[in-house]
Design an enzyme around this catalytic site. Structure first.
Site, PDB file in Angstrom:
ATOM      1  N   ASP A   1       0.849  -1.187   0.000  1.00 22.80           N
ATOM      2  CA  ASP A   1       0.000   0.000   0.000  1.00 22.80           C
ATOM      3  C   ASP A   1       0.890   1.245   0.000  1.00 22.80           C
ATOM      4  OD1 ASP A   1      -2.888   1.080   0.531  1.00 22.80           O
ATOM      5  OD2 ASP A   1      -1.593   2.165   1.929  1.00 22.80           O
TER       6      ASP A   1
ATOM      7  N   ASN B   1      -2.490  12.926  -3.866  1.00 22.94           N
ATOM      8  CA  ASN B   1      -3.612  13.435  -4.648  1.00 22.94           C
ATOM      9  C   ASN B   1      -3.903  14.897  -4.328  1.00 22.94           C
ATOM     10  OD1 ASN B   1      -4.396  11.318  -6.359  1.00 22.94           O
ATOM     11  ND2 ASN B   1      -5.530  10.292  -4.720  1.00 22.94           N
TER      12      ASN B   1
ATOM     13  N   HIS C   1      -5.282  14.473  -9.159  1.00 22.40           N
ATOM     14  CA  HIS C   1      -5.540  13.067  -9.465  1.00 22.40           C
ATOM     15  C   HIS C   1      -4.667  12.550 -10.597  1.00 22.40           C
ATOM     16  CE1 HIS C   1      -8.824  12.404  -6.665  1.00 22.40           C
ATOM     17  NE2 HIS C   1      -9.347  13.569  -7.023  1.00 22.40           N
TER      18      HIS C   1
ATOM     19  N   ASP D   1      -2.512   9.281 -10.388  1.00 21.56           N
ATOM     20  CA  ASP D   1      -2.535   8.213 -11.398  1.00 21.56           C
ATOM     21  C   ASP D   1      -1.133   7.881 -11.875  1.00 21.56           C
ATOM     22  OD1 ASP D   1      -5.250   8.078 -11.205  1.00 21.56           O
ATOM     23  OD2 ASP D   1      -5.673   9.157 -13.068  1.00 21.56           O
TER      24      ASP D   1
ATOM     25  N   GLU E   1      -5.107   2.183  -3.755  1.00 25.28           N
ATOM     26  CA  GLU E   1      -3.649   2.228  -3.855  1.00 25.28           C
ATOM     27  C   GLU E   1      -3.015   0.965  -3.273  1.00 25.28           C
ATOM     28  OE1 GLU E   1      -4.784   4.685  -0.153  1.00 25.28           O
ATOM     29  OE2 GLU E   1      -5.534   4.393  -2.183  1.00 25.28           O
TER      30      GLU E   1
END
Length: 375
Positions: free
Chosen positions: A245, A253, A258, A262, A289
């Site tokens: 994770d 973010n 975003h 990404d 994630e």
């Protein structure tokens, strides 16, 4: 999935093999129908031998030739039933039947030389069957059909006693039949492969995450995990899973938007895929994630070593995004089962155990690895 334009096969040999495997059941069904039709065709037309030749030694030869062709066809049909999973044997059977059928027809034409005008009609049917109705490599079908046509014209010239103009007309029509047969067969071969490519694209979309290209959670629970556990149980191997994770991903973010998030997810997924074994290990996007690695034939030490390498590489390699460098870390939970010695229940909660280890790593300060052998 590129298709070679002339031989109409996938340029990649592995893809072509997978396509043939995918089509094998349908190929066998088509071969069964065609083989039975060919056997009946040769046997039923024995009546024409009696009508045109009468009762003679030549009639016995003609009927014997027809029975021999039918016997070869039925033998190949029986052997196909015994080898339903063999792609090479399927091709060999198709080639044997094509050669036997063409050779048998040429022998019949040679023994009935006064009817070459009628034989030319039958030869056209034989050519169409070779190209379209017997599934085979296009290059093999072209070779057999062209050779059979050439031998037929040689027999017509030597034995038929036909005028030159009639011979030329017959040759032109048979050449045109070969061209039409090739065009039709080529079209079918390409359409089948285009359909297969479309199916594979749809299948890939159904099992993979569109952003990262990793397997999705649905595929994990429907097939992937059960398959790997069953294999490890059967061969008494070790199986290790790693739950990972990204640390403080919400802050990424919030800071970079975003698109920046990404980019980080894609970079992390690419790192996981590049440092695992292709076609052996599996990388799954488990959550937003969170990523899960499934490592067959890997013990706890191997899984812990890989997780540490991944952690270190990610921490040392910032993600480039729109001229900015995003520094990220990740935490890892590693759970392993040795099916040679563990109880039958040890694997039931592998993912849950890895998830608990992941959160233990998070609670210990993040950017670290926690591992446990499940017994």
């Amino acid at each position: 999935m590129k298709v070679a334009p002339l031989r109409c096969e996938f340029c990649d040999a592995t893809t072509e093999s997978e396509f043939l495997r995918h089509q094998l059941a349908m190929t066998h069904a088509q071969l069964r129908v065609t083989f039975l039709f060919c056997a009946l065709f040769y046997l039923c037309f024995a009546a024409t031998d009696l009508i045109w030749v009468g009762y003679s030694l030549k009639t016995c030869l003609l009927v014997g030739a027809r029975i021999a062709v039918a016997a070869v066809v039925l033998t190949c049909l029986a052997l196909l039933k015994r080898r339903p999973d063999s792609i090479p044997f399927t091709r060999v059977a198709a080639n044997i039947v094509e050669v036997a059928g063409a050779a048998g027809f040429l022998l019949i034409a040679a023994l009935r030389p006064t009817e070459f005008s009628l034989h030319a009609i039958s030869m056209s049917i034989v050519v169409i069957v070779l190209y379209i109705y017997i599934p085979n490599r296009l290059i093999y079908a072209v070779t057999i059909a062209a050779a059979a046509t050439a031998f037929f014209m040689l027999l017509a010239w030597q034995l038929g006693g036909m005028p030159t103009l009639e011979l030329a007309t017959m040759a032109s029509l048979l050449a045109l039949t070969n061209v039409f047969g090739y065009v039709a067969a080529r079209r079918y071969q390409i359409l089948w492969r285009e359909e297969y490519s479309a199916q594979m694209v749809l299948k890939n979309l159904s099992v993979r995450d569109p952003l990262t290209g990793c397997y999705n959670r649905r595929h994990l629970h429907e097939q992937l995990l059960e398959t790997e556990i069953s294999r490890a149980q059967r061969y008494r191997l070790s199986l290790t899973v790693i739950m990972s994770d990204l640390d403080h991903f919400k802050a990424v973010n919030d800071t970079y938007g975003h698109y920046g998030g990404d980019a980080v997810l894609q970079r992390f997924a690419a790192l996981l895929q590049s440092m695992t074994r292709d076609s052996i290990d599996s990388v799954v996007r488990y959550g937003g994630e969170e990523f899960l690695l499934i490592l067959p034939e890997t013990d706890l030490a191997g899984g812990e070593l890989l997780a540490e390498r991944l952690r270190q590489t990610l921490a040392d390699t910032p993600v480039d995004h729109e001229g900015q460098q995003i520094h990220v870390t990740a935490s890892f939970g590693v759970a392993s089962v040795d099916f040679a010695s563990s109880t039958h229940e040890a694997h039931d909660n592998m993912i849950a155990a890895a998830d608990e280890l992941l959160y233990a790593a998070k609670n210990s300060g993040r950017n670290r690895v926690c591992a446990q052998q499940l017994v």
